[in-house]
Design a protein around this motif. Structure first.
Motif, PDB file in Angstrom:
ATOM      1  N   MET A   1       1.012  -1.199  -0.542  1.00 53.88           N
ATOM      2  CA  MET A   1      -0.231  -0.285   0.257  1.00 53.88           C
ATOM      3  C   MET A   1       1.111   1.432  -0.336  1.00 53.88           C
ATOM      4  N   ASP A   2       0.696   2.429  -0.749  1.00 55.72           N
ATOM      5  CA  ASP A   2       1.355   3.366  -1.238  1.00 55.72           C
ATOM      6  C   ASP A   2       0.580   4.769  -0.404  1.00 55.72           C
ATOM      7  N   ARG A   3       1.386   6.165   0.401  1.00 59.74           N
ATOM      8  CA  ARG A   3       0.852   6.591   0.468  1.00 59.74           C
ATOM      9  C   ARG A   3      -0.879   7.246   0.329  1.00 59.74           C
ATOM     10  N   THR A   4      -1.286   7.217  -1.271  1.00 58.90           N
ATOM     11  CA  THR A   4      -2.149   7.653  -1.804  1.00 58.90           C
ATOM     12  C   THR A   4      -3.458   7.292  -1.347  1.00 58.90           C
ATOM     13  N   LEU A   5      -3.079   5.468  -1.863  1.00 57.35           N
ATOM     14  CA  LEU A   5      -4.147   4.411  -1.653  1.00 57.35           C
ATOM     15  C   LEU A   5      -4.651   4.400   0.138  1.00 57.35           C
ATOM     16  N   ASN A   6      -3.640   4.556   1.135  1.00 62.28           N
ATOM     17  CA  ASN A   6      -4.007   4.899   2.122  1.00 62.28           C
ATOM     18  C   ASN A   6      -4.488   6.041   3.113  1.00 62.28           C
ATOM     19  N   TYR A   7      -4.185   7.470   2.380  1.00 58.34           N
ATOM     20  CA  TYR A   7      -4.877   8.919   2.636  1.00 58.34           C
ATOM     21  C   TYR A   7      -6.374   8.285   2.022  1.00 58.34           C
ATOM     22  N   ALA A   8      -6.388   8.485   1.254  1.00 62.98           N
ATOM     23  CA  ALA A   8      -7.682   7.457   0.229  1.00 62.98           C
ATOM     24  C   ALA A   8      -8.317   7.200   1.456  1.00 62.98           C
ATOM     25  N   MET A   9      -8.351   5.478   1.396  1.00 61.77           N
ATOM     26  CA  MET A   9      -8.973   4.754   2.572  1.00 61.77           C
ATOM     27  C   MET A   9      -9.128   5.524   3.385  1.00 61.77           C
ATOM     28  N   GLN A  10      -8.635   6.804   3.802  1.00 63.08           N
ATOM     29  CA  GLN A  10      -8.614   6.371   5.441  1.00 63.08           C
ATOM     30  C   GLN A  10     -10.028   7.957   5.323  1.00 63.08           C
ATOM     31  N   GLN A  11      -9.359   8.648   4.263  1.00 64.11           N
ATOM     32  CA  GLN A  11     -10.457   9.921   3.720  1.00 64.11           C
ATOM     33  C   GLN A  11     -12.604   9.263   3.439  1.00 64.11           C
ATOM     34  N   HIS A  12     -11.874   8.366   3.108  1.00 68.05           N
ATOM     35  CA  HIS A  12     -13.437   7.482   2.390  1.00 68.05           C
ATOM     36  C   HIS A  12     -14.431   7.281   3.328  1.00 68.05           C
ATOM     37  N   LEU A  13     -13.998   6.504   4.645  1.00 68.53           N
ATOM     38  CA  LEU A  13     -14.037   6.216   6.054  1.00 68.53           C
ATOM     39  C   LEU A  13     -14.651   7.244   6.570  1.00 68.53           C
ATOM     40  N   ALA A  14     -13.879   8.408   6.364  1.00 61.54           N
ATOM     41  CA  ALA A  14     -14.417   9.746   7.366  1.00 61.54           C
ATOM     42  C   ALA A  14     -15.720   9.772   6.237  1.00 61.54           C
ATOM     43  N   ALA A  15     -15.651  10.122   5.841  1.00 62.54           N
ATOM     44  CA  ALA A  15     -16.395  11.062   4.712  1.00 62.54           C
ATOM     45  C   ALA A  15     -17.861  10.071   4.975  1.00 62.54           C
ATOM     46  N   GLY A  16     -18.267   9.255   5.595  1.00 60.33           N
ATOM     47  CA  GLY A  16     -19.358   7.810   6.398  1.00 60.33           C
ATOM     48  C   GLY A  16     -20.142   9.010   6.893  1.00 60.33           C
ATOM     49  N   ALA A  17     -21.658   8.289   7.251  1.00 55.79           N
ATOM     50  CA  ALA A  17     -22.088   8.819   8.198  1.00 55.79           C
ATOM     51  C   ALA A  17     -22.457   8.278   9.897  1.00 55.79           C
ATOM     52  N   GLN A  18     -21.050   7.722  10.241  1.00 52.75           N
ATOM     53  CA  GLN A  18     -20.429   7.227  11.452  1.00 52.75           C
ATOM     54  C   GLN A  18     -20.849   8.502  12.260  1.00 52.75           C
ATOM     55  N   GLN A  19     -20.659   8.138  13.762  1.00 52.65           N
ATOM     56  CA  GLN A  19     -20.851   9.295  14.696  1.00 52.65           C
ATOM     57  C   GLN A  19     -19.237   9.456  15.205  1.00 52.65           C
ATOM     58  N   LEU A  20     -18.454   7.747  14.956  1.00 51.70           N
ATOM     59  CA  LEU A  20     -17.748   8.002  15.471  1.00 51.70           C
ATOM     60  C   LEU A  20     -16.372   6.862  14.534  1.00 51.70           C
ATOM     61  N   LEU A  21     -15.083   7.571  14.220  1.00 49.59           N
ATOM     62  CA  LEU A  21     -14.439   6.951  13.743  1.00 49.59           C
ATOM     63  C   LEU A  21     -12.648   6.847  13.932  1.00 49.59           C
ATOM     64  N   CYS A  22     -12.475   5.727  14.208  1.00 49.46           N
ATOM     65  CA  CYS A  22     -11.536   5.604  15.056  1.00 49.46           C
ATOM     66  C   CYS A  22     -10.030   4.703  13.844  1.00 49.46           C
ATOM     67  N   LEU A  23      -9.039   6.065  13.828  1.00 50.39           N
ATOM     68  CA  LEU A  23      -7.415   5.255  12.641  1.00 50.39           C
ATOM     69  C   LEU A  23      -6.815   5.360  13.183  1.00 50.39           C
ATOM     70  N   GLN A  24      -5.311   4.432  13.304  1.00 47.97           N
ATOM     71  CA  GLN A  24      -4.337   4.155  13.443  1.00 47.97           C
ATOM     72  C   GLN A  24      -3.834   5.415  13.354  1.00 47.97           C
ATOM     73  N   ILE A  25      -3.327   5.809  14.739  1.00 48.50           N
ATOM     74  CA  ILE A  25      -1.928   6.923  14.603  1.00 48.50           C
ATOM     75  C   ILE A  25      -0.746   6.845  14.013  1.00 48.50           C
ATOM     76  N   GLU A  26      -0.390   4.954  13.708  1.00 46.50           N
ATOM     77  CA  GLU A  26       0.754   4.952  13.018  1.00 46.50           C
ATOM     78  C   GLU A  26       0.451   4.626  11.665  1.00 46.50           C
ATOM     79  N   ASP A  27      -1.075   4.714  10.585  1.00 48.08           N
ATOM     80  CA  ASP A  27      -1.268   4.827   9.403  1.00 48.08           C
ATOM     81  C   ASP A  27      -1.047   6.152   9.370  1.00 48.08           C
TER      82      ASP A  27
END
Length: 69
Positions: A1-27
Motif C-alpha cells: 500500500m502506498d501513501r495515496t491509497l492509505n490516505y484515500a481509504m482513511q478519507q473515504h472512511l471519514a466521509a461516512g455517516a458514522q458518528q465515531l471513527l478510530c484510525l491508527q496513528i501508525e497509519d
C-alpha cells in the motif's frame, strides 16, 4: 500500500455517516512495523513508542495535505 491509497481509504472512511471513527496513528505516520507485539514475562509489553512527537504531526506536510479540518 502506498501513501495515496492509505490516505484515500482513511478519507473515504471519514466521509461516512458514522458518528465515531478510530484510525491508527501508525497509519498516518506510515509506520510499517507491527503495532501491538506482545513481549515475554520479563520484558515490558505493549510499549513501542511512536516515531514522531505529537508536535511534529501538525507540521508534517504529508498529513496536513490530505487531512484538512
Amino acid at each position: 500500500m502506498d501513501r495515496t491509497l492509505n490516505y484515500a481509504m482513511q478519507q473515504h472512511l471519514a466521509a461516512g455517516a458514522q458518528q465515531l471513527l478510530c484510525l491508527q496513528i501508525e497509519d498516518w505516520l506510515e509506520i510499517t512495523q507491527p503495532v501491538n507485539v506482545p513481549g515475554t514475562s520479563n520484558v515490558l509489553n505493549w510499549r513501542r513508542k511512536l516515531s514522531a512527537e505529537l508536535e511534529q504531526w501538525t507540521g508534517n506536510s504529508a498529513i496536513t495535505t490530505y487531512y484538512k479540518a
